[in-house]
Each structure stands twice: as structure tokens, then as C-alpha cells.
Design a protein around this motif. Structure first.
Motif, PDB file in Angstrom:
ATOM      1  N   CYS A  29       0.848  -1.191   0.000  1.00  0.00           N
ATOM      2  CA  CYS A  29       0.000   0.000   0.000  1.00  0.00           C
ATOM      3  C   CYS A  29       0.884   1.241   0.000  1.00  0.00           C
ATOM      4  N   TRP A  44       0.875  -0.987 -13.816  1.00  0.00           N
ATOM      5  CA  TRP A  44      -0.104  -0.396 -12.910  1.00  0.00           C
ATOM      6  C   TRP A  44       0.523   0.798 -12.198  1.00  0.00           C
ATOM      7  N   LEU A  46       0.272   2.806  -8.521  1.00  0.00           N
ATOM      8  CA  LEU A  46      -0.204   2.588  -7.157  1.00  0.00           C
ATOM      9  C   LEU A  46      -0.110   3.890  -6.372  1.00  0.00           C
ATOM     10  N   ARG A  50      -4.715   3.010  -2.527  1.00  0.00           N
ATOM     11  CA  ARG A  50      -4.803   1.827  -3.357  1.00  0.00           C
ATOM     12  C   ARG A  50      -3.832   0.780  -2.803  1.00  0.00           C
ATOM     13  N   VAL A  89      -4.244  -4.678  -8.521  1.00  0.00           N
ATOM     14  CA  VAL A  89      -4.289  -3.376  -7.866  1.00  0.00           C
ATOM     15  C   VAL A  89      -5.749  -3.004  -7.672  1.00  0.00           C
ATOM     16  N   ASP A  91      -8.795  -0.593  -4.998  1.00  0.00           N
ATOM     17  CA  ASP A  91      -9.047   0.442  -4.002  1.00  0.00           C
ATOM     18  C   ASP A  91      -9.183  -0.185  -2.617  1.00  0.00           C
ATOM     19  N   SER A 136      -8.611  -2.463 -10.070  1.00  0.00           N
ATOM     20  CA  SER A 136      -8.668  -1.113 -10.613  1.00  0.00           C
ATOM     21  C   SER A 136      -8.476  -1.146 -12.124  1.00  0.00           C
ATOM     22  N   THR A 237     -11.755   6.082 -14.375  1.00  0.00           N
ATOM     23  CA  THR A 237     -11.749   5.854 -12.931  1.00  0.00           C
ATOM     24  C   THR A 237     -13.131   5.849 -12.294  1.00  0.00           C
ATOM     25  N   TYR A 244     -11.176  11.914  -7.009  1.00  0.00           N
ATOM     26  CA  TYR A 244     -10.109  10.912  -6.912  1.00  0.00           C
ATOM     27  C   TYR A 244      -9.042  11.380  -5.930  1.00  0.00           C
TER      28      TYR A 244
END
Length: 250
Positions: A29, A44, A46, A50, A89, A91, A136, A237, A244
Motif C-alpha cells: 500500500c 499499474w 499505485l 490503493r 491493484v 481500491d 482497478s 476511474t 479521486y
């Protein structure tokens, strides 16, 4: 004997790509800053709020574009089940965040977990494994062939410019039709769709880095219209850039 599960918090300075492979299931995280992860031909981002769940023994390429603070939890494969995918990945829910924080009291040690600690880590695994079933969408293909990987790298470097596909193909050394086929075959996306997604990813990095105005971020990554940027961001998203950014901050 090392604990069945343990947690730690670390701050890392910016560094280039490096390979990561651990012998435990790894819940990673970002609490401040942004990590980039690459595995199995995809990349990805991060940002805070997330998490990445990485299966034990799976190689992952990690890069740190800016200083980042991470909270990590490692689970012995005999303690937690195999994750739903080699790398996911997703939320973090408020419950998952609270459990990650609470598990921070148990670092790496030869002392066994208390009954309470074992219950907490088991609850964290149950919650995050379930969240990993809803990954995600903020992911971009990494490409397989040298030509496509170079095209992706050049696109990434020029997000704030007016990028022309024909110029990109010429620099890579293939005709536009061939490069377009490579994008479809290796990414399942058009170059234009990849460009749009890369710009949203860069926007997420900027949103996580500080309080730069959304309009400034939009223009910096190549948008000339705030409404077009907001629409592209929401399409990927499900949220506006402002929403966000707010999700990074409990």
C-alpha cells in the motif's frame, strides 16, 4: 521461525526500475507518493488509498518516480490462500485501511503472533482478497515486442506534447499500419486509447504528489480542454479528478 504474517512501513527515495520477488503473498500500500508496478505485460500505478496484492514468488518490476512511503503486509502462503491473480491493484475500503493500520503493530519477528494479532491478519487477508476480485481499471499495457515497447516509452515521454502517430511510427522504424496492428495485437487497444490512459495515469501521479490545480495538471499532460480531461478521467476511474484526489486522504 518468522511470524505467519507481519507488517512494516518504509520510505523510499526515487529510483529506477528494479525487480522484486518475495516468498510470501505481498500486500503493498502506498500511503504517500506513487509506485509503478509492471508484470505480465501490463503496468499499474499505485497511488495512496490503493493496494497491490502480489502472489508469493511472482516477479514484479517496481519503479519509484518520486519519494514514496509504503505500508506492507506479508502473509505466509500457509496462512493466507493464493491471491485471485498474480498481481492485482485495487481500491482500499475504510475497513481495509483500518486493518492495515492496526496490523502495523506486528513487525517481522521470531515471536509468534498473539491470538488477537492472528485474528487481525486473517481478517485483513479476507477483506483484501475479496477487494482484489474487483481490480482497478487504471492499468496500461507494457508491450512485448521491442518496437512496441519503444513506442510506448516515447509516448510516455511526450504526454504533454502534441504527439502524432505517424511521427512515432517513423521513429520506431515501422510504417503506421504495422505499428497500429502491433498495438491491437499486443495491447488489445488502439494507440489513441493507450495515450488517453497514459495521460490519466500521469494525472493520478500529479494529483497524489501535491495540491496542483486540476486545470494545471490537465494542460501539463496535453489536454487543451478541462472538460475533455474530466470526461477521460471519469471514463477510466469512475470519478472526477477532484473526487479521486479526495480518496487519497482519509
Amino acid at each position: 521461525m518468522t511470524r505467519k504474517a507481519y507488517s512494516f512501513v518504509r520510505t523510499f527515495a526515487p529510483e529506477p526500475d528494479r525487480d522484486l520477488r518475495v516468498d510470501r503473498h505481498y500486500l503493498l500500500c502506498a500511503s504517500a507518493g506513487v509506485l509503478r508496478l509492471e508484470a505480465q505485460g501490463q503496468a499499474w500505478l499505485l497511488p495512496p488509498a490503493r493496494a497491490a496484492l502480489i502472489e508469493a514468488g511472482r516477479p514484479v518490476r517496481v519503479s519509484i518516480p518520486r519519494q514514496v512511503t509504503t505500508a506492507s503486509v506479508l502473509f505466509d502462503p500457509d496462512f493466507a490462500p493464493v491471491p485471485p491473480a498474480p498481481l492485482t491493484v485495487f481500491d482500499l475500503s475504510p475497513l481495509a485501511r483500518a486493518l492495515v493500520s492496526e496490523c502495523g503493530a506486528w513487525g517481522e519477528s521470531d515471536e509468534p503472533l498473539t491470538a488477537y494479532g492472528e485474528t487481525l491478519f486473517a481478517a485483513l487477508a479476507a477483506v483484501t482478497w475479496r477487494l482484489a476480485d474487483q481490480p482497478s481499471p487504471v492499468v496500461v499495457p507494457a508491450g512485448r515486442s521491442p518496437e512496441l515497447r519503444r513506442a510506448l516509452r516515447l509516448t510516455q515521454e511526450r504526454l504533454g506534447e502534441e504527439v502524432r502517430f505517424e511521427d512515432l511510427a517513423a521513429e520506431v522504424g515501422v510504417v503506421p499500419r504495422t505499428l497500429a496492428r502491433r498495438f491491437e495485437a499486443e495491447t488489445g487497444m488502439t494507440w489513441r486509447a493507450v495515450l488517453r490512459r497514459m495521460r490519466v495515469l500521469r494525472a493520478i501521479e500529479e494529483l497524489a504528489a501535491g495540491d496542483t490545480a486540476v486545470t494545471t495538471i490537465a494542460f501539463t499532460i496535453g489536454y487543451t480542454s478541462l472538460s475533455a480531461f474530466n470526461a477521460a478521467f471519469r471514463e477510466l476511474t469512475g470519478r472526477t479528478p477532484t473526487e479521486y484526489r479526495a480518496s487519497f486522504r482519509p
